[in-house]
Design a protein around this motif. Sequence first.
Motif, PDB file in Angstrom:
ATOM      1  N   GLU A  49       9.433 -26.376 -49.743  1.00 31.22           N
ATOM      2  CA  GLU A  49       9.036 -27.686 -49.198  1.00 31.22           C
ATOM      3  C   GLU A  49       8.267 -28.521 -50.221  1.00 31.22           C
ATOM      4  OE1 GLU A  49      10.095 -28.760 -46.365  1.00 31.22           O
ATOM      5  OE2 GLU A  49      11.000 -26.849 -45.758  1.00 31.22           O
ATOM      6  N   LEU A  50       7.728 -27.861 -51.261  1.00 28.93           N
ATOM      7  CA  LEU A  50       6.966 -28.590 -52.283  1.00 28.93           C
ATOM      8  C   LEU A  50       7.904 -29.143 -53.347  1.00 28.93           C
ATOM      9  CD1 LEU A  50       3.901 -26.204 -52.794  1.00 28.93           C
ATOM     10  CD2 LEU A  50       4.100 -28.165 -51.251  1.00 28.93           C
ATOM     11  N   ILE A  56       4.887 -26.544 -60.025  1.00 25.69           N
ATOM     12  CA  ILE A  56       4.356 -26.219 -61.356  1.00 25.69           C
ATOM     13  C   ILE A  56       2.845 -25.990 -61.269  1.00 25.69           C
ATOM     14  CG2 ILE A  56       3.929 -27.110 -63.687  1.00 25.69           C
ATOM     15  CD1 ILE A  56       6.625 -28.572 -63.497  1.00 25.69           C
ATOM     16  N   TYR A  57       2.157 -26.887 -60.561  1.00 35.31           N
ATOM     17  CA  TYR A  57       0.700 -26.733 -60.396  1.00 35.31           C
ATOM     18  C   TYR A  57       0.363 -25.497 -59.562  1.00 35.31           C
ATOM     19  CZ  TYR A  57      -0.361 -31.183 -62.619  1.00 35.31           C
ATOM     20  OH  TYR A  57      -0.504 -32.188 -63.542  1.00 35.31           O
ATOM     21  N   LEU A  58       1.200 -25.220 -58.540  1.00 34.71           N
ATOM     22  CA  LEU A  58       0.980 -24.026 -57.718  1.00 34.71           C
ATOM     23  C   LEU A  58       1.092 -22.758 -58.562  1.00 34.71           C
ATOM     24  CD1 LEU A  58       0.703 -22.596 -54.933  1.00 34.71           C
ATOM     25  CD2 LEU A  58       3.185 -22.769 -54.709  1.00 34.71           C
ATOM     26  N   ASN A  59       2.150 -22.689 -59.399  1.00 35.63           N
ATOM     27  CA  ASN A  59       2.336 -21.517 -60.264  1.00 35.63           C
ATOM     28  C   ASN A  59       1.191 -21.371 -61.252  1.00 35.63           C
ATOM     29  OD1 ASN A  59       5.228 -19.902 -60.447  1.00 35.63           O
ATOM     30  ND2 ASN A  59       5.336 -21.778 -59.267  1.00 35.63           N
ATOM     31  N   GLY A  60       0.745 -22.498 -61.791  1.00 32.55           N
ATOM     32  CA  GLY A  60      -0.391 -22.455 -62.717  1.00 32.55           C
ATOM     33  C   GLY A  60      -1.635 -21.910 -62.051  1.00 32.55           C
ATOM     34  N   ALA A  61      -1.882 -22.331 -60.800  1.00 30.80           N
ATOM     35  CA  ALA A  61      -3.047 -21.850 -60.058  1.00 30.80           C
ATOM     36  C   ALA A  61      -2.958 -20.348 -59.807  1.00 30.80           C
ATOM     37  CB  ALA A  61      -3.165 -22.602 -58.728  1.00 30.80           C
ATOM     38  N   VAL A  62      -1.739 -19.864 -59.471  1.00 29.00           N
ATOM     39  CA  VAL A  62      -1.536 -18.424 -59.247  1.00 29.00           C
ATOM     40  C   VAL A  62      -1.858 -17.627 -60.512  1.00 29.00           C
ATOM     41  CG1 VAL A  62       0.226 -16.664 -58.791  1.00 29.00           C
ATOM     42  CG2 VAL A  62       0.129 -18.711 -57.369  1.00 29.00           C
ATOM     43  N   GLY A  64      -4.052 -18.459 -62.595  1.00 29.06           N
ATOM     44  CA  GLY A  64      -5.472 -18.600 -62.916  1.00 29.06           C
ATOM     45  C   GLY A  64      -5.771 -19.747 -63.866  1.00 29.06           C
ATOM     46  N   MET A  65      -4.846 -20.712 -63.965  1.00 26.50           N
ATOM     47  CA  MET A  65      -5.045 -21.844 -64.868  1.00 26.50           C
ATOM     48  C   MET A  65      -5.669 -23.021 -64.109  1.00 26.50           C
ATOM     49  SD  MET A  65      -1.480 -21.736 -66.986  1.00 26.50           S
ATOM     50  CE  MET A  65      -1.990 -22.913 -68.242  1.00 26.50           C
ATOM     51  N   SER A  66      -6.438 -23.841 -64.820  1.00 24.18           N
ATOM     52  CA  SER A  66      -7.025 -25.036 -64.207  1.00 24.18           C
ATOM     53  C   SER A  66      -5.973 -26.135 -64.162  1.00 24.18           C
ATOM     54  CB  SER A  66      -8.231 -25.503 -65.020  1.00 24.18           C
ATOM     55  OG  SER A  66      -7.792 -26.006 -66.283  1.00 24.18           O
ATOM     56  N   ARG A  67      -6.220 -27.133 -63.325  1.00 26.30           N
ATOM     57  CA  ARG A  67      -5.290 -28.266 -63.218  1.00 26.30           C
ATOM     58  C   ARG A  67      -5.141 -28.976 -64.560  1.00 26.30           C
ATOM     59  NH1 ARG A  67      -2.961 -30.733 -59.017  1.00 26.30           N
ATOM     60  NH2 ARG A  67      -2.296 -32.897 -59.285  1.00 26.30           N
ATOM     61  N   ARG A  68      -6.230 -29.082 -65.290  1.00 22.87           N
ATOM     62  CA  ARG A  68      -6.195 -29.743 -66.598  1.00 22.87           C
ATOM     63  C   ARG A  68      -5.293 -28.977 -67.562  1.00 22.87           C
ATOM     64  NH1 ARG A  68     -11.902 -30.946 -69.250  1.00 22.87           N
ATOM     65  NH2 ARG A  68     -12.017 -32.260 -67.385  1.00 22.87           N
ATOM     66  N   GLU A  69      -5.396 -27.645 -67.551  1.00 21.26           N
ATOM     67  CA  GLU A  69      -4.551 -26.818 -68.440  1.00 21.26           C
ATOM     68  C   GLU A  69      -3.074 -27.017 -68.122  1.00 21.26           C
ATOM     69  OE1 GLU A  69      -6.437 -22.654 -69.644  1.00 21.26           O
ATOM     70  OE2 GLU A  69      -6.769 -23.073 -67.519  1.00 21.26           O
ATOM     71  N   VAL A  70      -2.734 -27.050 -66.823  1.00 19.86           N
ATOM     72  CA  VAL A  70      -1.332 -27.229 -66.413  1.00 19.86           C
ATOM     73  C   VAL A  70      -0.854 -28.624 -66.807  1.00 19.86           C
ATOM     74  CG1 VAL A  70       0.286 -27.252 -64.484  1.00 19.86           C
ATOM     75  CG2 VAL A  70      -1.586 -25.598 -64.496  1.00 19.86           C
ATOM     76  N   THR A  71      -1.682 -29.636 -66.617  1.00 20.16           N
ATOM     77  CA  THR A  71      -1.307 -31.019 -66.958  1.00 20.16           C
ATOM     78  C   THR A  71      -0.964 -31.141 -68.440  1.00 20.16           C
ATOM     79  OG1 THR A  71      -2.743 -31.873 -65.200  1.00 20.16           O
ATOM     80  CG2 THR A  71      -2.066 -33.430 -66.902  1.00 20.16           C
ATOM     81  N   LYS A  72      -1.696 -30.433 -69.300  1.00 18.06           N
ATOM     82  CA  LYS A  72      -1.421 -30.454 -70.747  1.00 18.06           C
ATOM     83  C   LYS A  72      -0.016 -29.933 -71.056  1.00 18.06           C
ATOM     84  CE  LYS A  72      -4.328 -28.884 -73.821  1.00 18.06           C
ATOM     85  NZ  LYS A  72      -5.375 -28.032 -74.445  1.00 18.06           N
ATOM     86  N   LYS A  73       0.461 -29.001 -70.226  1.00 12.20           N
ATOM     87  CA  LYS A  73       1.763 -28.371 -70.471  1.00 12.20           C
ATOM     88  C   LYS A  73       2.902 -29.044 -69.706  1.00 12.20           C
ATOM     89  CE  LYS A  73       0.534 -24.618 -72.886  1.00 12.20           C
ATOM     90  NZ  LYS A  73       1.199 -24.134 -74.102  1.00 12.20           N
ATOM     91  N   LEU A  74       2.559 -29.957 -68.800  1.00 14.02           N
ATOM     92  CA  LEU A  74       3.541 -30.493 -67.856  1.00 14.02           C
ATOM     93  C   LEU A  74       4.747 -31.131 -68.535  1.00 14.02           C
ATOM     94  CD1 LEU A  74       4.051 -30.851 -64.804  1.00 14.02           C
ATOM     95  CD2 LEU A  74       3.009 -33.106 -64.986  1.00 14.02           C
TER      96      LEU A  74
END
Length: 353
Positions: A49-50, A56-62, A64-74
């Motif tokens: 549903e997402l 991508i952000y959900l997987n990053g959180a799983v 243990g990554m911060s939102r900022r870290e995921v955004t850098k890789k997006l």
Amino acid sequence: ILGIIGKNGAGKSTLLKILSKITAPTTGSIKIKGRIASLLEVGTGFHGELTGRENIYLNGAVLGMSRREVTKKLDEIVDFAGVEKYMDTPVKRYSSGMTVRLGFAVAAHLDPDILVVDEVLAVGDAEFQKKAIGKMQDVSTQEGRTILFVSHNMESVRKLCTKAILLENGTITYESKVENVIEKYLSVDTSSAGAEKCFELDENQKFQVTKCVLVDSKEEKKSDFDIKDDIYIRLYCISRVPISQLYGYLAIYNAQSELVWESDSLDSDKNVFDNLQKGEHIIDLKLPSNHLIPSEYTCYFNFASPALEEFQVFHLGHCLKFNLHDTFTKRGTKRNGYFSTILEWKQTNVSNS
């Protein structure tokens, strides 16, 4: 990069699920140093549903990554997956190929210490598989990370892995250099291969092959052919339900265990396996003459459907073996390379005036 190979049911996927903490071990313990990212099945770790972006952000959180870290890789992830136009579309609307591309891009780019990849890459097209293998090589050699790679495609294992293990019934039976393990696996797997192989009926299978046979143009069963002969592979199949997008895959290996020929039933104008009606069927596949050099060859079959969650429908493995001889051409058995295709040499007169 550790290759994990073995027959179906050897425990490869179960091992990866245990290491990824999807399945708990009955006994024993696991010691893991570092963060694991897994790509085990189409859509693993995604919420239908997402949107792609949200997943991508959900997987990053799983991980243990911060939102900022995921955004850098997006941007890097989206570019690699090639799904930029669909980033704000729910993943349930993605095709299996798109889902795998995004899933691999997420797993490979979110800085895991250990990347676990199952056969799922086979869903992707040839261009994506090449990209994925290149990325795994970069992750291992340039970034110094560990990769566990499960595949039935020995060529991918050979190109990618630096070490391999052979699994049988959940036990490591052989561990060595990649080439040695592949040779051991193929020698075990092809030991019963010949001009004919029969398989037990399994009522639980949606589709299965009950017998495969090598025959010549006169319909005689044999395993020795001349390069000028057409070779026919006859598959006796049972379809218990029509399966959308079902296709057959053939790989032919030479005596050195090198993959020399591949074919999908999807290559034909009409894929004979797609929505095959309920009942018994005979499928013939022709290997045309004057293509392969004299050698011993083994045929490997697999049947799959990207429309199904489990993807793989029926796995035959290495089931037929044949020998090719050359009593026809001048070069004969001294021909090098992989193919003996007869090329046409044409002469044209040029006027001197």
